[in-house]
Design a protein around this motif. Structure first.
Motif, PDB file in Angstrom:
ATOM      1  N   UNK A   4       0.787  -1.227   0.000  1.00 10.77           N
ATOM      2  CA  UNK A   4       0.000   0.000   0.000  1.00 10.77           C
ATOM      3  C   UNK A   4       0.814   1.269   0.000  1.00 10.77           C
ATOM      4  N   UNK A   5       1.985   1.218   0.636  1.00 13.22           N
ATOM      5  CA  UNK A   5       2.758   2.454   0.731  1.00 13.22           C
ATOM      6  C   UNK A   5       4.243   2.137   0.729  1.00 13.22           C
ATOM      7  N   UNK A   6       4.989   2.958  -0.008  1.00 16.72           N
ATOM      8  CA  UNK A   6       6.445   2.840  -0.028  1.00 16.72           C
ATOM      9  C   UNK A   6       7.005   4.246   0.184  1.00 16.72           C
ATOM     10  N   UNK A   7       7.851   4.394   1.203  1.00 11.46           N
ATOM     11  CA  UNK A   7       8.481   5.690   1.488  1.00 11.46           C
ATOM     12  C   UNK A   7       9.981   5.530   1.409  1.00 11.46           C
ATOM     13  N   UNK A   8      10.641   6.527   0.805  1.00 14.15           N
ATOM     14  CA  UNK A   8      12.100   6.483   0.670  1.00 14.15           C
ATOM     15  C   UNK A   8      12.689   7.698   1.370  1.00 14.15           C
ATOM     16  N   UNK A   9      13.638   7.446   2.271  1.00 10.72           N
ATOM     17  CA  UNK A   9      14.352   8.537   2.949  1.00 10.72           C
ATOM     18  C   UNK A   9      15.833   8.358   2.705  1.00 10.72           C
ATOM     19  N   UNK A  10      16.493   9.475   2.375  1.00  6.22           N
ATOM     20  CA  UNK A  10      17.925   9.414   2.140  1.00  6.22           C
ATOM     21  C   UNK A  10      18.422  10.736   1.587  1.00  6.22           C
ATOM     22  N   UNK A  11      19.727  10.837   1.399  1.00  8.48           N
ATOM     23  CA  UNK A  11      20.317  12.107   0.944  1.00  8.48           C
ATOM     24  C   UNK A  11      19.906  12.472  -0.492  1.00  8.48           C
ATOM     25  N   UNK A  12      19.754  13.774  -0.722  1.00  2.00           N
ATOM     26  CA  UNK A  12      19.420  14.276  -2.058  1.00  2.00           C
ATOM     27  C   UNK A  12      20.690  14.572  -2.855  1.00  2.00           C
ATOM     28  N   UNK A  13      21.815  14.701  -2.132  1.00  2.98           N
ATOM     29  CA  UNK A  13      23.110  14.951  -2.787  1.00  2.98           C
ATOM     30  C   UNK A  13      24.103  13.909  -2.314  1.00  2.98           C
ATOM     31  N   UNK A  14      24.784  13.302  -3.255  1.00  2.40           N
ATOM     32  CA  UNK A  14      25.799  12.308  -2.918  1.00  2.40           C
ATOM     33  C   UNK A  14      27.045  12.546  -3.766  1.00  2.40           C
ATOM     34  N   UNK A  15      28.175  12.029  -3.279  1.00  3.58           N
ATOM     35  CA  UNK A  15      29.421  12.141  -4.043  1.00  3.58           C
ATOM     36  C   UNK A  15      29.587  10.910  -4.908  1.00  3.58           C
ATOM     37  N   UNK A  16      30.056  11.115  -6.120  1.00  2.00           N
ATOM     38  CA  UNK A  16      30.258  10.010  -7.051  1.00  2.00           C
ATOM     39  C   UNK A  16      31.264   9.019  -6.469  1.00  2.00           C
ATOM     40  N   UNK A  17      30.932   7.741  -6.533  1.00  2.00           N
ATOM     41  CA  UNK A  17      31.830   6.709  -6.031  1.00  2.00           C
ATOM     42  C   UNK A  17      31.688   6.406  -4.546  1.00  2.00           C
ATOM     43  N   UNK A  19      29.297   5.584  -1.097  1.00  2.00           N
ATOM     44  CA  UNK A  19      28.023   4.927  -0.793  1.00  2.00           C
ATOM     45  C   UNK A  19      27.105   5.849   0.002  1.00  2.00           C
ATOM     46  N   UNK A  20      25.825   5.834  -0.356  1.00  3.59           N
ATOM     47  CA  UNK A  20      24.801   6.590   0.367  1.00  3.59           C
ATOM     48  C   UNK A  20      23.749   5.591   0.830  1.00  3.59           C
ATOM     49  N   UNK A  21      23.267   5.767   2.058  1.00  2.00           N
ATOM     50  CA  UNK A  21      22.280   4.847   2.613  1.00  2.00           C
ATOM     51  C   UNK A  21      20.881   5.447   2.506  1.00  2.00           C
ATOM     52  N   UNK A  22      19.958   4.657   1.972  1.00  2.00           N
ATOM     53  CA  UNK A  22      18.557   5.045   1.865  1.00  2.00           C
ATOM     54  C   UNK A  22      17.729   4.061   2.676  1.00  2.00           C
ATOM     55  N   UNK A  23      16.704   4.575   3.353  1.00  2.00           N
ATOM     56  CA  UNK A  23      15.776   3.716   4.101  1.00  2.00           C
ATOM     57  C   UNK A  23      14.483   3.641   3.301  1.00  2.00           C
ATOM     58  N   UNK A  24      14.082   2.432   2.988  1.00  2.00           N
ATOM     59  CA  UNK A  24      12.862   2.213   2.213  1.00  2.00           C
ATOM     60  C   UNK A  24      11.856   1.523   3.127  1.00  2.00           C
ATOM     61  N   UNK A  25      10.752   2.224   3.431  1.00  2.00           N
ATOM     62  CA  UNK A  25       9.693   1.651   4.265  1.00  2.00           C
ATOM     63  C   UNK A  25       8.614   1.082   3.357  1.00  2.00           C
ATOM     64  N   UNK A  26       8.338  -0.206   3.526  1.00  2.49           N
ATOM     65  CA  UNK A  26       7.345  -0.893   2.715  1.00  2.49           C
ATOM     66  C   UNK A  26       6.207  -1.320   3.627  1.00  2.49           C
ATOM     67  N   UNK A  27       4.997  -0.850   3.343  1.00  2.00           N
ATOM     68  CA  UNK A  27       3.845  -1.172   4.190  1.00  2.00           C
ATOM     69  C   UNK A  27       2.872  -2.078   3.455  1.00  2.00           C
ATOM     70  N   UNK A  28       2.496  -3.164   4.119  1.00  2.27           N
ATOM     71  CA  UNK A  28       1.475  -4.069   3.609  1.00  2.27           C
ATOM     72  C   UNK A  28       0.148  -3.624   4.226  1.00  2.27           C
ATOM     73  N   UNK A  29      -0.710  -2.994   3.415  1.00  2.00           N
ATOM     74  CA  UNK A  29      -1.983  -2.486   3.934  1.00  2.00           C
ATOM     75  C   UNK A  29      -3.105  -3.519   3.817  1.00  2.00           C
ATOM     76  N   UNK A  30      -2.804  -4.686   3.281  1.00  2.00           N
ATOM     77  CA  UNK A  30      -3.817  -5.728   3.149  1.00  2.00           C
ATOM     78  C   UNK A  30      -4.006  -6.504   4.432  1.00  2.00           C
ATOM     79  N   UNK A  31      -4.910  -7.508   4.384  1.00  2.00           N
ATOM     80  CA  UNK A  31      -5.173  -8.303   5.588  1.00  2.00           C
ATOM     81  C   UNK A  31      -4.659  -9.732   5.443  1.00  2.00           C
TER      82      UNK A  31
END
Length: 99
Positions: A4-17, A19-31
């Motif tokens: 039902x929902x996917x949210x991505x949090x992480x940096x908008x600017x990164x340096x080439x080469x 590593x940047x860490x992103x948190x991806x929240x995945x929500x199961x809205x079903x039953x």
């Protein structure tokens, strides 16, 4: 089951080469339990693919993704979540990759 929902949090600017860490929240809205959940990330110079596994009914799973941008400039990242029985969801995020 339904992705039902996917949210991505992480940096908008990164340096080439670097590593940047992103948190991806995945929500199961079903039953029902979502099975075979996968997360794929694509963008210019970026590729990532992992199995998330199962997400219980009404639960949220957070996945930490370490991405390494290979090319400088504006990059549009596509975070695509798919599941065997719960459909899918795509979130796009624009980042700027510096030299």
């Amino acid at each position: 089951a339904r992705i039902g929902r996917v949210k991505v949090k992480g940096p908008a600017r990164v340096k080439r080469g670097k590593k940047a860490t992103y948190r991806v929240k995945i929500k199961n809205t079903g039953n029902a339990k979502a099975t075979g959940v996968r997360l794929k990330v694509k963008g210019r110079g970026v590729s990532f693919n992992t199995s998330v596994g199962k997400i219980g009914a009404g639960k949220t799973r957070t996945v930490r993704v370490k991405l390494k941008a290979g090319k400088a400039g504006k990059v549009k990242l596509t975070f695509k979540v798919t599941s065997k029985n719960a459909g899918g969801k795509t979130v796009k995020k624009k980042i700027r990759v510096k030299q």
